[in-house]
Scaffold this motif. Structure first.
Motif, PDB file in Angstrom:
ATOM      1  N   GLY A  41       0.795  -1.221   0.000  1.00  0.00           N
ATOM      2  CA  GLY A  41       0.000   0.000   0.000  1.00  0.00           C
ATOM      3  C   GLY A  41       0.825   1.267   0.000  1.00  0.00           C
ATOM      4  O   GLY A  41       0.341   2.333   0.378  1.00  0.00           O
ATOM      5  N   ALA A  42       2.072   1.167  -0.454  1.00  0.00           N
ATOM      6  CA  ALA A  42       2.965   2.324  -0.497  1.00  0.00           C
ATOM      7  C   ALA A  42       2.980   2.935  -1.890  1.00  0.00           C
ATOM      8  O   ALA A  42       2.677   2.267  -2.883  1.00  0.00           O
ATOM      9  N   GLN A  43       3.369   4.204  -1.954  1.00  0.00           N
ATOM     10  CA  GLN A  43       3.455   4.926  -3.224  1.00  0.00           C
ATOM     11  C   GLN A  43       4.922   5.029  -3.638  1.00  0.00           C
ATOM     12  O   GLN A  43       5.745   5.622  -2.936  1.00  0.00           O
ATOM     13  N   VAL A  44       5.243   4.472  -4.804  1.00  0.00           N
ATOM     14  CA  VAL A  44       6.609   4.483  -5.335  1.00  0.00           C
ATOM     15  C   VAL A  44       6.914   5.842  -5.947  1.00  0.00           C
ATOM     16  O   VAL A  44       6.144   6.360  -6.757  1.00  0.00           O
ATOM     17  N   LEU A  45       8.059   6.414  -5.555  1.00  0.00           N
ATOM     18  CA  LEU A  45       8.517   7.688  -6.114  1.00  0.00           C
ATOM     19  C   LEU A  45       9.574   7.480  -7.188  1.00  0.00           C
ATOM     20  O   LEU A  45       9.521   8.103  -8.247  1.00  0.00           O
ATOM     21  N   SER A  46      10.555   6.609  -6.918  1.00  0.00           N
ATOM     22  CA  SER A  46      11.621   6.340  -7.883  1.00  0.00           C
ATOM     23  C   SER A  46      12.366   5.087  -7.450  1.00  0.00           C
ATOM     24  O   SER A  46      12.146   4.565  -6.356  1.00  0.00           O
ATOM     25  N   VAL A  62      14.204   1.412  -3.662  1.00  0.00           N
ATOM     26  CA  VAL A  62      12.955   1.974  -4.159  1.00  0.00           C
ATOM     27  C   VAL A  62      12.538   3.027  -3.143  1.00  0.00           C
ATOM     28  O   VAL A  62      12.303   2.709  -1.968  1.00  0.00           O
ATOM     29  N   MET A  63      12.510   4.271  -3.596  1.00  0.00           N
ATOM     30  CA  MET A  63      12.108   5.375  -2.724  1.00  0.00           C
ATOM     31  C   MET A  63      10.585   5.453  -2.709  1.00  0.00           C
ATOM     32  O   MET A  63       9.948   5.387  -3.767  1.00  0.00           O
ATOM     33  N   LEU A  64      10.024   5.612  -1.532  1.00  0.00           N
ATOM     34  CA  LEU A  64       8.577   5.636  -1.357  1.00  0.00           C
ATOM     35  C   LEU A  64       8.148   6.934  -0.690  1.00  0.00           C
ATOM     36  O   LEU A  64       8.934   7.533   0.057  1.00  0.00           O
ATOM     37  N   SER A  65       6.923   7.319  -0.890  1.00  0.00           N
ATOM     38  CA  SER A  65       6.375   8.421  -0.100  1.00  0.00           C
ATOM     39  C   SER A  65       6.449   8.068   1.378  1.00  0.00           C
ATOM     40  O   SER A  65       6.624   8.937   2.228  1.00  0.00           O
ATOM     41  N   GLU A  66       6.349   6.773   1.682  1.00  0.00           N
ATOM     42  CA  GLU A  66       6.338   6.277   3.057  1.00  0.00           C
ATOM     43  C   GLU A  66       7.730   5.913   3.562  1.00  0.00           C
ATOM     44  O   GLU A  66       7.872   5.459   4.672  1.00  0.00           O
ATOM     45  N   SER A  67       8.771   6.029   2.774  1.00  0.00           N
ATOM     46  CA  SER A  67      10.179   5.830   3.103  1.00  0.00           C
ATOM     47  C   SER A  67      10.896   5.043   2.012  1.00  0.00           C
ATOM     48  O   SER A  67      11.108   5.568   0.944  1.00  0.00           O
ATOM     49  N   HIS A  68      11.258   3.748   2.243  1.00  0.00           N
ATOM     50  CA  HIS A  68      12.050   3.035   1.232  1.00  0.00           C
ATOM     51  C   HIS A  68      12.019   1.521   1.438  1.00  0.00           C
ATOM     52  O   HIS A  68      11.675   1.024   2.501  1.00  0.00           O
ATOM     53  N   ASP A  83      15.796  -4.273   3.506  1.00  0.00           N
ATOM     54  CA  ASP A  83      15.516  -3.200   4.452  1.00  0.00           C
ATOM     55  C   ASP A  83      14.200  -2.567   4.000  1.00  0.00           C
ATOM     56  O   ASP A  83      14.137  -2.031   2.895  1.00  0.00           O
ATOM     57  N   ILE A  84      13.169  -2.688   4.815  1.00  0.00           N
ATOM     58  CA  ILE A  84      11.843  -2.172   4.455  1.00  0.00           C
ATOM     59  C   ILE A  84      11.395  -1.226   5.557  1.00  0.00           C
ATOM     60  O   ILE A  84      11.100  -1.659   6.667  1.00  0.00           O
ATOM     61  N   PHE A  85      11.368   0.058   5.251  1.00  0.00           N
ATOM     62  CA  PHE A  85      10.962   1.061   6.235  1.00  0.00           C
ATOM     63  C   PHE A  85       9.742   1.783   5.681  1.00  0.00           C
ATOM     64  O   PHE A  85       9.790   2.341   4.589  1.00  0.00           O
ATOM     65  N   MET A  86       8.647   1.722   6.427  1.00  0.00           N
ATOM     66  CA  MET A  86       7.404   2.357   5.985  1.00  0.00           C
ATOM     67  C   MET A  86       6.716   3.019   7.161  1.00  0.00           C
ATOM     68  O   MET A  86       6.745   2.519   8.279  1.00  0.00           O
ATOM     69  N   CYS A  87       6.083   4.140   6.867  1.00  0.00           N
ATOM     70  CA  CYS A  87       5.301   4.840   7.878  1.00  0.00           C
ATOM     71  C   CYS A  87       3.857   4.947   7.394  1.00  0.00           C
ATOM     72  O   CYS A  87       3.529   4.534   6.285  1.00  0.00           O
ATOM     73  N   GLY A  88       3.022   5.505   8.242  1.00  0.00           N
ATOM     74  CA  GLY A  88       1.618   5.688   7.875  1.00  0.00           C
ATOM     75  C   GLY A  88       0.889   4.366   7.785  1.00  0.00           C
ATOM     76  O   GLY A  88       1.166   3.427   8.523  1.00  0.00           O
ATOM     77  N   ALA A  89      -0.037   4.284   6.847  1.00  0.00           N
ATOM     78  CA  ALA A  89      -0.892   3.101   6.705  1.00  0.00           C
ATOM     79  C   ALA A  89      -0.232   1.977   5.910  1.00  0.00           C
ATOM     80  O   ALA A  89      -0.782   0.876   5.839  1.00  0.00           O
ATOM     81  N   ALA A  90       0.935   2.226   5.303  1.00  0.00           N
ATOM     82  CA  ALA A  90       1.627   1.178   4.539  1.00  0.00           C
ATOM     83  C   ALA A  90       1.995   0.035   5.490  1.00  0.00           C
ATOM     84  O   ALA A  90       2.283   0.243   6.667  1.00  0.00           O
TER      85      ALA A  90
END
Length: 116
Positions: A41-46, A62-68, A83-90
């Motif tokens: 449920g994360a948004q990919v930026l680049s 993979v850079m995410l709106s929620e981290s990487h 290494d999976i770092f996510m914040c918010g609802a992801a």
């Protein structure tokens, strides 16, 4: 929406016993990490991936709106560090499940750290 007591969760995973050929293709690994982010449920930026040459591993992020999400692979050891770092609802655990299904490690060691 899932609410957590901390701003993010950082999942560190060691994948051992991964087929070497699955750890040398930067395009396939990029696709798998992007799909994992989407599954969480994360948004990919680049994304940026680098292959170290014939028979060598790959490092990528993979850079995410929620981290990487990042991976470092050592095909000569049939090993990958994720290494999976996510914040918010992801949901980083869904990204981990996706990658585990694609890379089929013989063993997985996971450490989860609450961040923030």
């Amino acid at each position: 929406m899932t609410v957590h007591a901390t701003p993010g969760r950082h999942v560190l995973a060691d994948f051992r016993g991964v087929r070497a050929d699955l750890l040398t293709d930067p395009l396939a690994l990029e696709r798998q990490l992007v799909e994992a982010a989407q599954a969480a449920g994360a948004q990919v930026l680049s994304a940026h991936f680098h292959h170290f040459g014939a028979g060598a591993g790959v490092t990528g992020v993979v850079m995410l709106s929620e981290s990487h999400i990042s991976i470092h692979s050592w095909p000569e050891h049939c090993y990958a560090a994720l290494d999976i770092f996510m914040c918010g609802a992801a949901r980083p655990e869904l990204a981990l499940e996706h990658l585990q299904a694609r890379l089929a490690p013989e063993s997985v060691r996971v450490t989860t750290v609450a961040r923030g």
